[in-house]
Enzyme design. Sequence first.
Site, PDB file in Angstrom:
ATOM      1  N   HIS B  97       0.857  -1.177   0.000  1.00 59.82           N
ATOM      2  CA  HIS B  97       0.000   0.000   0.000  1.00 59.82           C
ATOM      3  C   HIS B  97       0.893   1.227   0.000  1.00 59.82           C
ATOM      4  O   HIS B  97       1.945   1.237   0.647  1.00 59.82           O
ATOM      5  CB  HIS B  97      -0.880  -0.003   1.255  1.00 59.82           C
ATOM      6  CG  HIS B  97      -1.360   1.344   1.651  1.00 59.82           C
ATOM      7  ND1 HIS B  97      -0.764   2.087   2.650  1.00 59.82           N
ATOM      8  CD2 HIS B  97      -2.367   2.109   1.164  1.00 59.82           C
ATOM      9  CE1 HIS B  97      -1.401   3.244   2.762  1.00 59.82           C
ATOM     10  NE2 HIS B  97      -2.369   3.283   1.880  1.00 59.82           N
ATOM     11  N   HIS B 160      -7.466  -5.259  17.714  1.00 62.77           N
ATOM     12  CA  HIS B 160      -8.322  -6.397  18.090  1.00 62.77           C
ATOM     13  C   HIS B 160      -7.625  -7.734  17.857  1.00 62.77           C
ATOM     14  O   HIS B 160      -7.999  -8.731  18.461  1.00 62.77           O
ATOM     15  CB  HIS B 160      -9.672  -6.348  17.367  1.00 62.77           C
ATOM     16  CG  HIS B 160      -9.585  -6.519  15.876  1.00 62.77           C
ATOM     17  ND1 HIS B 160      -9.143  -5.517  15.036  1.00 62.77           N
ATOM     18  CD2 HIS B 160      -9.860  -7.575  15.067  1.00 62.77           C
ATOM     19  CE1 HIS B 160      -9.182  -5.962  13.778  1.00 62.77           C
ATOM     20  NE2 HIS B 160      -9.606  -7.196  13.777  1.00 62.77           N
TER      21      HIS B 160
END
Lengths: 259, 259
Positions: B97, B160
């Site tokens: 990215h 998470h």
Amino acid sequence: MKKEALAYLKPFREKIIHAFEELEGEESFARTPWTYRSGEGGGEMAVLRGKVFEKAAVNFSEVSGEVFPGSDGKGPFYATGVSLITHMANPHAPTVHMNLRYIETPEKSWLAGGYDLTPMGFFYDEDTAHFLKTAEEALAPFGLYEDFHQQAKEYFYLPHRKKERGIGGVFFDHYNTGQPDEDLKVWKAVGESFLPAIIPLYQRRIDQDFSEEERAMQLRLRGHYAEFNLHYDRGTKFGFLSGGNPEAILCSLPPVATW
Amino acid sequence: MKKEALAYLKPFREKIIHAFEELEGEESFARTPWTYRSGEGGGEMAVLRGKVFEKAAVNFSEVSGEVFPGSDGKGPFYATGVSLITHMANPHAPTVHMNLRYIETPEKSWLAGGYDLTPMGFFYDEDTAHFLKTAEEALAPFGLYEDFHQQAKEYFYLPHRKKERGIGGVFFDHYNTGQPDEDLKVWKAVGESFLPAIIPLYQRRIDQDFSEEERAMQLRLRGHYAEFNLHYDRGTKFGFLSGGNPEAILCSLPPVATW
């Protein structure tokens, strides 16, 4: 209220698991218990990956902690609930989501929950009508259907795509009228009407023929579903912020999605 | 600064598109222009779905509006940038990215950007070393590598799952030292080092053999990538809040992901 909520949730969940396994046929749910952080509660995932249910999850959780995650409260909290999702093999069969929750903070306690239907490209009027009518009849004694239906319309919405997630259903949060017995009746009425709302649709749809293009459409729409669950869903946010088990929180994500 | 930023971004983007098409072979990027709301700017998506690049997007956007979306400012704003992602067919070839942005509000203007690498299960030391060393050498003249590398470590993180998204890279935001010419040099140095950082890795990896299990692992890790992009990514949040084109914002999502 905690005791009554728990007493309802556990057999309620087993009834759903049983009904889904009956529809599936041979495969059954795989159950995985988990504990929350240092042991303040935990839960059990139950995931079915079968021929009818490409993926279904019917999870139970009961957690408590010292600091309420998110903006709904602060200080110690307790939260328990059943949360459910289906991703069907057949694109004619819609995805359904349901949950019932009970939450306590030092200042207040409340009930929450609901269910909503997301067709994967096939919008059958008779299915929509049956699903919503079942919810409507369940809530008629309390005069709450219009309210809860409107809340679902607003909550299950993807602003970035300017569309509702599906055809809606019922949704309520922070529900506490000061009459615990009445509130529990409402909550249970939502729970009791869930299987009658969805099972007839599945019985009608799971054996219909579909094409590769229709499967491709289903996978694209599952992508939109993942967008909702990862970007907007309050349960996901609460779960991540509370440091819950990521596998349990993300059980709701589709088995396969495309973009 | 707007003029200089734009003058760099457009040919920079074409160079990347060209380099990716050369690596791909036959397929080329499909370009789709879009306009922003009532016509205050817009952009162009360029998406390649090929044999080497299962999906790559190299997007340009230039938008302005009356109310800055999110918490970084208020009032009128201007934002332009190039944003890029790859999802490779071969699991040995990592996802990369990159983006470069320039943003203006009435109070301030800043440069931002960076690039980071996400292996799909195969962590090759030589690839990691080459990728990070290229970034390090590009930023050495400015003494900024450690800072930008640390920012990438913190930003490209999935709380998470308690793991970094990949092996990191460089990331910077709100960059404005008060010396526009120097700041632009830093920004361009990041841009210029991007292709040298990634192309050698792709040349090494795109023809390696892989198994079905390795493909399955890639699809699961793409799921984690989608979690980051939909739940934490600032670009996605900014895009959604600014009412941008959802197809352009979500170009970064994997072609296929599993959960």
